[in-house]
Design a protein around this motif. Structure first.
Motif, PDB file in Angstrom:
ATOM      1  N   TRP A  15     120.283 -41.293  11.542  1.00 50.35           N
ATOM      2  CA  TRP A  15     119.077 -40.480  11.332  1.00 50.35           C
ATOM      3  C   TRP A  15     118.253 -40.476  12.623  1.00 50.35           C
ATOM      4  CZ3 TRP A  15     113.592 -41.318  10.546  1.00 50.35           C
ATOM      5  CH2 TRP A  15     112.918 -40.197  10.011  1.00 50.35           C
ATOM      6  N   ARG A  16     118.288 -39.348  13.319  1.00 51.59           N
ATOM      7  CA  ARG A  16     117.462 -39.117  14.501  1.00 51.59           C
ATOM      8  C   ARG A  16     117.683 -40.136  15.611  1.00 51.59           C
ATOM      9  NH1 ARG A  16     111.525 -37.396  11.936  1.00 51.59           N
ATOM     10  NH2 ARG A  16     112.224 -35.450  10.957  1.00 51.59           N
ATOM     11  N   ARG A  17     118.930 -40.531  15.804  1.00 51.21           N
ATOM     12  CA  ARG A  17     119.225 -41.457  16.907  1.00 51.21           C
ATOM     13  C   ARG A  17     120.523 -41.013  17.568  1.00 51.21           C
ATOM     14  NH1 ARG A  17     117.971 -47.636  15.226  1.00 51.21           N
ATOM     15  NH2 ARG A  17     119.745 -47.328  13.818  1.00 51.21           N
ATOM     16  N   LEU A  18     120.477 -39.834  18.159  1.00 54.38           N
ATOM     17  CA  LEU A  18     121.678 -39.245  18.723  1.00 54.38           C
ATOM     18  C   LEU A  18     122.185 -40.024  19.932  1.00 54.38           C
ATOM     19  CD1 LEU A  18     123.815 -37.092  18.747  1.00 54.38           C
ATOM     20  CD2 LEU A  18     122.213 -35.552  19.910  1.00 54.38           C
ATOM     21  N   ALA A  19     121.270 -40.504  20.790  1.00 53.14           N
ATOM     22  CA  ALA A  19     121.713 -41.193  22.012  1.00 53.14           C
ATOM     23  C   ALA A  19     122.550 -42.441  21.701  1.00 53.14           C
ATOM     24  CB  ALA A  19     120.517 -41.538  22.890  1.00 53.14           C
ATOM     25  N   PRO A  20     122.072 -43.361  20.850  1.00 49.10           N
ATOM     26  CA  PRO A  20     122.923 -44.512  20.538  1.00 49.10           C
ATOM     27  C   PRO A  20     124.187 -44.124  19.782  1.00 49.10           C
ATOM     28  CG  PRO A  20     120.924 -44.563  19.212  1.00 49.10           C
ATOM     29  CD  PRO A  20     120.730 -43.511  20.254  1.00 49.10           C
ATOM     30  N   LEU A  21     124.114 -43.094  18.937  1.00 45.28           N
ATOM     31  CA  LEU A  21     125.300 -42.650  18.217  1.00 45.28           C
ATOM     32  C   LEU A  21     126.377 -42.182  19.192  1.00 45.28           C
ATOM     33  CD1 LEU A  21     126.817 -41.903  15.610  1.00 45.28           C
ATOM     34  CD2 LEU A  21     125.630 -39.686  15.677  1.00 45.28           C
ATOM     35  N   ARG A  22     125.973 -41.450  20.227  1.00 45.00           N
ATOM     36  CA  ARG A  22     126.948 -40.981  21.223  1.00 45.00           C
ATOM     37  C   ARG A  22     127.631 -42.163  21.890  1.00 45.00           C
ATOM     38  NH1 ARG A  22     123.929 -36.429  24.778  1.00 45.00           N
ATOM     39  NH2 ARG A  22     125.913 -36.588  25.907  1.00 45.00           N
ATOM     40  N   LYS A  23     126.872 -43.207  22.189  1.00 44.07           N
ATOM     41  CA  LYS A  23     127.472 -44.392  22.810  1.00 44.07           C
ATOM     42  C   LYS A  23     128.467 -45.051  21.866  1.00 44.07           C
ATOM     43  CE  LYS A  23     126.357 -48.832  24.961  1.00 44.07           C
ATOM     44  NZ  LYS A  23     125.265 -49.742  25.425  1.00 44.07           N
ATOM     45  N   THR A  24     128.093 -45.183  20.587  1.00 44.05           N
ATOM     46  CA  THR A  24     128.989 -45.789  19.607  1.00 44.05           C
ATOM     47  C   THR A  24     130.279 -44.991  19.497  1.00 44.05           C
ATOM     48  OG1 THR A  24     127.219 -46.838  18.345  1.00 44.05           O
ATOM     49  CG2 THR A  24     129.256 -46.351  17.167  1.00 44.05           C
ATOM     50  N   LEU A  25     130.179 -43.666  19.455  1.00 41.77           N
ATOM     51  CA  LEU A  25     131.381 -42.838  19.360  1.00 41.77           C
ATOM     52  C   LEU A  25     132.257 -42.991  20.600  1.00 41.77           C
ATOM     53  CD1 LEU A  25     129.919 -39.578  17.762  1.00 41.77           C
ATOM     54  CD2 LEU A  25     131.301 -41.355  16.650  1.00 41.77           C
ATOM     55  N   ASP A  26     131.636 -43.124  21.774  1.00 35.15           N
ATOM     56  CA  ASP A  26     132.418 -43.346  22.996  1.00 35.15           C
ATOM     57  C   ASP A  26     133.211 -44.646  22.902  1.00 35.15           C
ATOM     58  OD1 ASP A  26     131.630 -41.002  24.201  1.00 35.15           O
ATOM     59  OD2 ASP A  26     130.006 -41.919  25.355  1.00 35.15           O
ATOM     60  N   VAL A  27     132.585 -45.700  22.358  1.00 34.96           N
ATOM     61  CA  VAL A  27     133.287 -46.972  22.207  1.00 34.96           C
ATOM     62  C   VAL A  27     134.453 -46.813  21.225  1.00 34.96           C
ATOM     63  CG1 VAL A  27     133.099 -49.351  21.407  1.00 34.96           C
ATOM     64  CG2 VAL A  27     131.281 -48.371  22.805  1.00 34.96           C
ATOM     65  N   LEU A  28     134.228 -46.127  20.113  1.00 31.33           N
ATOM     66  CA  LEU A  28     135.296 -45.941  19.132  1.00 31.33           C
ATOM     67  C   LEU A  28     136.470 -45.173  19.734  1.00 31.33           C
ATOM     68  CD1 LEU A  28     133.351 -45.168  15.828  1.00 31.33           C
ATOM     69  CD2 LEU A  28     134.197 -47.350  16.678  1.00 31.33           C
ATOM     70  N   ARG A  29     136.175 -44.205  20.579  1.00 30.44           N
ATOM     71  CA  ARG A  29     137.258 -43.451  21.224  1.00 30.44           C
ATOM     72  C   ARG A  29     138.097 -44.333  22.141  1.00 30.44           C
ATOM     73  NH1 ARG A  29     132.836 -39.524  22.090  1.00 30.44           N
ATOM     74  NH2 ARG A  29     133.063 -37.837  20.557  1.00 30.44           N
ATOM     75  N   SER A  30     137.497 -45.400  22.658  1.00 30.02           N
ATOM     76  CA  SER A  30     138.216 -46.277  23.586  1.00 30.02           C
ATOM     77  C   SER A  30     139.011 -47.366  22.869  1.00 30.02           C
ATOM     78  CB  SER A  30     137.230 -46.926  24.559  1.00 30.02           C
ATOM     79  OG  SER A  30     136.418 -47.893  23.904  1.00 30.02           O
ATOM     80  N   CYS A  31     138.860 -47.470  21.555  1.00 31.84           N
ATOM     81  CA  CYS A  31     139.567 -48.521  20.814  1.00 31.84           C
ATOM     82  C   CYS A  31     141.054 -48.198  20.707  1.00 31.84           C
ATOM     83  CB  CYS A  31     138.971 -48.669  19.411  1.00 31.84           C
ATOM     84  SG  CYS A  31     137.340 -49.447  19.396  1.00 31.84           S
ATOM     85  N   GLU A  32     141.870 -49.223  20.805  1.00 30.94           N
ATOM     86  CA  GLU A  32     143.324 -49.081  20.726  1.00 30.94           C
ATOM     87  C   GLU A  32     143.900 -50.245  19.937  1.00 30.94           C
ATOM     88  OE1 GLU A  32     147.005 -47.589  20.975  1.00 30.94           O
ATOM     89  OE2 GLU A  32     145.173 -46.545  21.579  1.00 30.94           O
ATOM     90  N   PRO A  33     144.403 -49.983  18.720  1.00 32.64           N
ATOM     91  CA  PRO A  33     144.544 -48.671  18.077  1.00 32.64           C
ATOM     92  C   PRO A  33     143.203 -48.148  17.560  1.00 32.64           C
ATOM     93  CG  PRO A  33     145.196 -50.393  16.571  1.00 32.64           C
ATOM     94  CD  PRO A  33     144.928 -51.078  17.884  1.00 32.64           C
ATOM     95  N   SER A  34     143.202 -46.882  17.209  1.00 31.95           N
ATOM     96  CA  SER A  34     142.005 -46.221  16.702  1.00 31.95           C
ATOM     97  C   SER A  34     141.948 -46.287  15.176  1.00 31.95           C
ATOM     98  CB  SER A  34     141.999 -44.750  17.121  1.00 31.95           C
ATOM     99  OG  SER A  34     142.014 -44.613  18.511  1.00 31.95           O
ATOM    100  N   PRO A  35     140.761 -46.134  14.610  1.00 35.01           N
ATOM    101  CA  PRO A  35     140.706 -45.949  13.158  1.00 35.01           C
ATOM    102  C   PRO A  35     141.333 -44.612  12.793  1.00 35.01           C
ATOM    103  CG  PRO A  35     138.562 -45.500  14.133  1.00 35.01           C
ATOM    104  CD  PRO A  35     139.429 -46.044  15.236  1.00 35.01           C
ATOM    105  N   ALA A  36     141.848 -44.517  11.600  1.00 30.02           N
ATOM    106  CA  ALA A  36     142.504 -43.281  11.177  1.00 30.02           C
ATOM    107  C   ALA A  36     141.521 -42.125  11.040  1.00 30.02           C
ATOM    108  CB  ALA A  36     143.234 -43.505   9.853  1.00 30.02           C
TER     109      ALA A  36
END
Length: 285
Positions: A15-36
């Motif tokens: 809710w109204r916290r786009l900047a930290p959300l973008r960082k979290t999504l970047d970290v998830l993209r770097s995970c290996e393996p990824s969530p489904a």
């Protein structure tokens, strides 16, 4: 999502916290393996996050609400929409510290078939993360910004109470429900999550008022009547704590709102077994 995935959904209420959300999504993209799959719930009143996600994070499943549900209500919707047997819960400002986090999630549930939930080890912004340890212990509580639900166990409970500000209520309540259904909660020291905050946002009158109300709602809906005296003591102790901490603004509003909220949630009353409450107290120490 990348080809190498594990059977884990990652869910994030925001809710109204786009900047930290973008960082979290970047970290998830770097995970290996990824969530489904990755699912994000955007609460009502946030007009910017969902359009950005649909344009810039097309791998994310976006859910929206037309009324404020709070993080717990958002997680309820995300759980209903998820498809994997294990569901990793994060906040928009929390993320795994280790790239193989999701592989370790699956391993943790394999090790603990009796676990309805696995709690990660949480470190705040200015804290050093603890070293990885191949250890796990049964606990009473978890933190929603870094835990994983077994969907089979989730389907046996009622989920979170959808309070916009639910501190002191949502996680304790869900833990009691899990324990009452015979599931256990483990903290696994191989699972590490950074909560990128210093929690100063908790220090405001709205949080104070809501926490006081929540401290009454929890025992009212979940404790057997013979334990209501314990709930009353917790309520009074919480008020004393706020006074001692100098957080007096909001106390009066919390007290005034308590009765009306108890009445509002009267239909949710479903007390756990007394033995469940005793076990919970023992686990908390």
């Amino acid at each position: 999502m990348p080809d190498h995935t594990v059977p884990v959904s990652a869910i994030i209420p925001t809710w109204r916290r786009l900047a930290p959300l973008r960082k979290t999504l970047d970290v998830l993209r770097s995970c290996e393996p990824s969530p489904a799959e990755i699912l994000v719930h955007v609460d009502a009143g946030d007009d910017d996050t969902a359009p950005w996600l649909r344009e810039n994070a097309t791998e994310v499943q976006v859910l929206e609400s037309d009324e404020r549900r709070g993080p717990g209500g958002g997680r309820n919707r995300l759980m209903a929409a998820s498809s994997q047997p294990y569901v990793a819960s994060l906040d928009d400002d929390s993320y795994p510290l280790d790239a193989d986090y999701f592989a370790r999630v699956v391993e943790a549930f394999d090790r603990h078939p009796e676990a309805g939930m696995i709690a990660a080890v949480i470190t705040l912004r200015e804290e050093d993360p603890e070293p990885i340890r191949n250890e796990a212990e049964e606990v009473a509580l978890f933190t929603g910004c870094g835990c994983i639900y077994r969907r089979k166990a989730w389907r046996e409970v009622n989920g979170y109470i959808p309070r916009a500000v639910a501190y002191g209520l949502e996680e304790v309540d869900l833990a009691l429900q899990m324990l009452d259904e015979g599931w256990k909660i483990f903290r696994d020291h191989r699972l590490r999550v950074r909560h990128d905050t210093n929690l100063t946002h908790h220090d405001n009158p709205e949080q104070t008022a809501s926490t006081i109300v929540n401290t009454a709602v929890l025992p009212y809906i979940r404790y057997p009547k013979r334990y209501w005296f314990w709930g009353a003591a917790q309520y009074l102790n919480k008020i004393r704590w706020f006074i001692a901490a100098g957080r007096t603004e909001g106390i009066g509003r919390g007290i005034r709102n308590t009765i009306s909220k108890l009445w509002e949630y009267r239909g949710l009353r479903s007390p756990v077994d007394p033995d469940t409450l005793q076990k919970f107290r023992e686990l908390r120490g």
